[in-house]
Design a protein around this motif. Structure first.
Motif, PDB file in Angstrom:
ATOM      1  N   ILE A   1       0.931  -1.089  -0.054  1.00 17.29           N
ATOM      2  CA  ILE A   1      -0.041  -0.060  -0.006  1.00 17.29           C
ATOM      3  C   ILE A   1       0.721   1.219   0.217  1.00 17.29           C
ATOM      4  CG2 ILE A   1      -1.653   1.299   1.506  1.00 17.29           C
ATOM      5  CD1 ILE A   1      -2.784  -1.239   2.066  1.00 17.29           C
ATOM      6  N   VAL A   2       1.972   1.080   0.842  1.00 11.96           N
ATOM      7  CA  VAL A   2       2.806   2.549   0.852  1.00 11.96           C
ATOM      8  C   VAL A   2       3.535   2.577  -0.546  1.00 11.96           C
ATOM      9  CG1 VAL A   2       4.925   3.159   1.899  1.00 11.96           C
ATOM     10  CG2 VAL A   2       3.050   2.213   3.457  1.00 11.96           C
ATOM     11  N   GLY A   3       3.957   1.614  -1.175  1.00  9.39           N
ATOM     12  CA  GLY A   3       4.619   1.564  -2.227  1.00  9.39           C
ATOM     13  C   GLY A   3       3.712   2.261  -3.516  1.00  9.39           C
ATOM     14  N   PHE A   4       2.515   1.792  -3.392  1.00 12.73           N
ATOM     15  CA  PHE A   4       1.411   2.147  -4.528  1.00 12.73           C
ATOM     16  C   PHE A   4       0.922   3.529  -4.218  1.00 12.73           C
ATOM     17  CE2 PHE A   4      -3.100   2.861  -5.662  1.00 12.73           C
ATOM     18  CZ  PHE A   4      -3.178   2.334  -6.727  1.00 12.73           C
ATOM     19  N   VAL A   5       0.895   4.089  -3.165  1.00 10.65           N
ATOM     20  CA  VAL A   5       0.205   5.430  -2.550  1.00 10.65           C
ATOM     21  C   VAL A   5       1.429   6.401  -2.934  1.00 10.65           C
ATOM     22  CG1 VAL A   5      -0.331   7.228  -0.884  1.00 10.65           C
ATOM     23  CG2 VAL A   5      -1.472   4.751  -0.985  1.00 10.65           C
ATOM     24  N   LEU A   6       2.461   6.020  -2.539  1.00 14.45           N
ATOM     25  CA  LEU A   6       3.688   7.101  -2.877  1.00 14.45           C
ATOM     26  C   LEU A   6       3.894   7.240  -4.418  1.00 14.45           C
ATOM     27  CD1 LEU A   6       6.168   6.102  -0.203  1.00 14.45           C
ATOM     28  CD2 LEU A   6       5.127   8.159  -0.213  1.00 14.45           C
ATOM     29  N   SER A   7       4.187   6.001  -5.131  1.00 25.88           N
ATOM     30  CA  SER A   7       4.248   6.110  -6.592  1.00 25.88           C
ATOM     31  C   SER A   7       3.035   6.860  -7.352  1.00 25.88           C
ATOM     32  CB  SER A   7       4.669   4.706  -7.145  1.00 25.88           C
ATOM     33  OG  SER A   7       5.904   4.654  -6.920  1.00 25.88           O
ATOM     34  N   LEU A   8       1.813   6.566  -6.701  1.00 23.00           N
ATOM     35  CA  LEU A   8       0.541   7.236  -7.400  1.00 23.00           C
ATOM     36  C   LEU A   8       0.742   8.859  -7.427  1.00 23.00           C
ATOM     37  CD1 LEU A   8      -2.007   6.112  -8.863  1.00 23.00           C
ATOM     38  CD2 LEU A   8      -2.913   6.387  -6.464  1.00 23.00           C
ATOM     39  N   THR A   9       1.416   9.309  -6.446  1.00 19.92           N
ATOM     40  CA  THR A   9       1.596  10.701  -6.481  1.00 19.92           C
ATOM     41  C   THR A   9       2.317  11.210  -7.637  1.00 19.92           C
ATOM     42  OG1 THR A   9       3.872  10.870  -5.363  1.00 19.92           O
ATOM     43  CG2 THR A   9       1.752  10.765  -4.034  1.00 19.92           C
ATOM     44  N   GLY A  10       2.814  10.433  -8.597  1.00 21.36           N
ATOM     45  CA  GLY A  10       3.446  10.844  -9.916  1.00 21.36           C
ATOM     46  C   GLY A  10       2.329  11.235 -10.575  1.00 21.36           C
ATOM     47  N   ILE A  11       0.907  10.958 -10.555  1.00 20.89           N
ATOM     48  CA  ILE A  11      -0.183  11.990 -11.112  1.00 20.89           C
ATOM     49  C   ILE A  11      -0.172  13.249 -11.117  1.00 20.89           C
ATOM     50  CG2 ILE A  11      -2.691  12.298 -11.110  1.00 20.89           C
ATOM     51  CD1 ILE A  11      -3.070   9.267 -10.207  1.00 20.89           C
ATOM     52  N   VAL A  12       0.309  13.804 -10.032  1.00 17.88           N
ATOM     53  CA  VAL A  12       0.504  15.149  -9.506  1.00 17.88           C
ATOM     54  C   VAL A  12       1.735  15.795 -10.264  1.00 17.88           C
ATOM     55  CG1 VAL A  12       0.731  16.773  -7.856  1.00 17.88           C
ATOM     56  CG2 VAL A  12      -0.775  14.920  -7.314  1.00 17.88           C
ATOM     57  N   TRP A  13       3.017  15.038 -10.189  1.00 12.60           N
ATOM     58  CA  TRP A  13       4.212  15.412 -10.635  1.00 12.60           C
ATOM     59  C   TRP A  13       5.047  14.168 -11.100  1.00 12.60           C
ATOM     60  CZ3 TRP A  13       9.314  16.376  -8.352  1.00 12.60           C
ATOM     61  CH2 TRP A  13      10.071  17.131  -9.308  1.00 12.60           C
ATOM     62  N   PHE A  14       5.040  13.969 -12.228  1.00  8.16           N
ATOM     63  CA  PHE A  14       5.838  12.512 -12.808  1.00  8.16           C
ATOM     64  C   PHE A  14       6.791  11.969 -12.245  1.00  8.16           C
ATOM     65  CE2 PHE A  14       7.396   9.644 -15.948  1.00  8.16           C
ATOM     66  CZ  PHE A  14       6.044   8.822 -16.128  1.00  8.16           C
ATOM     67  N   PRO A  15       7.832  12.802 -11.719  1.00 10.17           N
ATOM     68  CA  PRO A  15       8.965  12.345 -11.130  1.00 10.17           C
ATOM     69  C   PRO A  15       8.605  11.714  -9.599  1.00 10.17           C
ATOM     70  CG  PRO A  15       9.571  14.551 -12.176  1.00 10.17           C
ATOM     71  CD  PRO A  15       8.301  14.077 -12.208  1.00 10.17           C
ATOM     72  N   LEU A  16       7.563  11.935  -9.136  1.00  4.17           N
ATOM     73  CA  LEU A  16       7.280  11.272  -7.833  1.00  4.17           C
ATOM     74  C   LEU A  16       6.976   9.967  -7.971  1.00  4.17           C
ATOM     75  CD1 LEU A  16       5.231  14.334  -6.074  1.00  4.17           C
ATOM     76  CD2 LEU A  16       7.507  13.210  -5.610  1.00  4.17           C
ATOM     77  N   ILE A  17       6.520   9.407  -9.377  1.00  2.00           N
ATOM     78  CA  ILE A  17       6.494   8.062  -9.590  1.00  2.00           C
ATOM     79  C   ILE A  17       7.615   7.082  -8.834  1.00  2.00           C
ATOM     80  CG2 ILE A  17       7.572   7.608 -11.891  1.00  2.00           C
ATOM     81  CD1 ILE A  17       5.033   6.666 -12.811  1.00  2.00           C
ATOM     82  N   MET A  18       8.741   7.717  -8.603  1.00  2.00           N
ATOM     83  CA  MET A  18      10.004   6.704  -8.315  1.00  2.00           C
ATOM     84  C   MET A  18       9.827   6.939  -6.731  1.00  2.00           C
ATOM     85  SD  MET A  18      11.371   5.901 -10.813  1.00  2.00           S
ATOM     86  CE  MET A  18      12.556   5.093 -10.134  1.00  2.00           C
ATOM     87  N   SER A  19       9.085   7.582  -6.098  1.00  2.00           N
ATOM     88  CA  SER A  19       9.170   7.724  -4.689  1.00  2.00           C
ATOM     89  C   SER A  19       8.761   6.188  -3.767  1.00  2.00           C
ATOM     90  CB  SER A  19       8.225   8.718  -4.166  1.00  2.00           C
ATOM     91  OG  SER A  19       6.838   8.585  -4.413  1.00  2.00           O
TER      92      SER A  19
END
Length: 94
Positions: A10-28
């Protein structure tokens, strides 16, 4: 209480889903998966487990697929639809 691997997913999913807002966050989500295990190893406050990294990465991969699909639909398909629409208007003026 929720299973540890489910929490990592869930944490991996939610963090990478923030890439919707700013694409580089996909790596978080991926960064967290590695960073959390390094933290556990360095501090000794947790147990380092490869399966935790795998669970976090699986969540991040699913979110990445969703973000890329949405980006494709919103950017590539939209441009193609505009191009087709403009081409059809050109035919109407012939």
């Amino acid at each position: 209480m929720m299973n540890d691997k489910v929490q990592h997913f869930i944490v991996g999913f939610v963090l990478s889903l923030t890439g919707i807002v700013w694409f580089p966050l996909i790596m978080s989500g991926f960064a967290f998966g590695i960073g959390k295990e390094i933290y556990d190893w360095y501090t000794g406050k947790g147990v380092v487990e490869l399966n935790d990294v795998i669970a976090t990465f699986l969540g991040a991969i699913l979110a990445t697929m969703i973000v890329v699909l949405l980006w494709y639909i919103l950017h590539v398909k939209k441009k193609n639809m505009i191009h087709v629409h403009n081409s059809m208007q050109d035919w109407n003026h012939v």
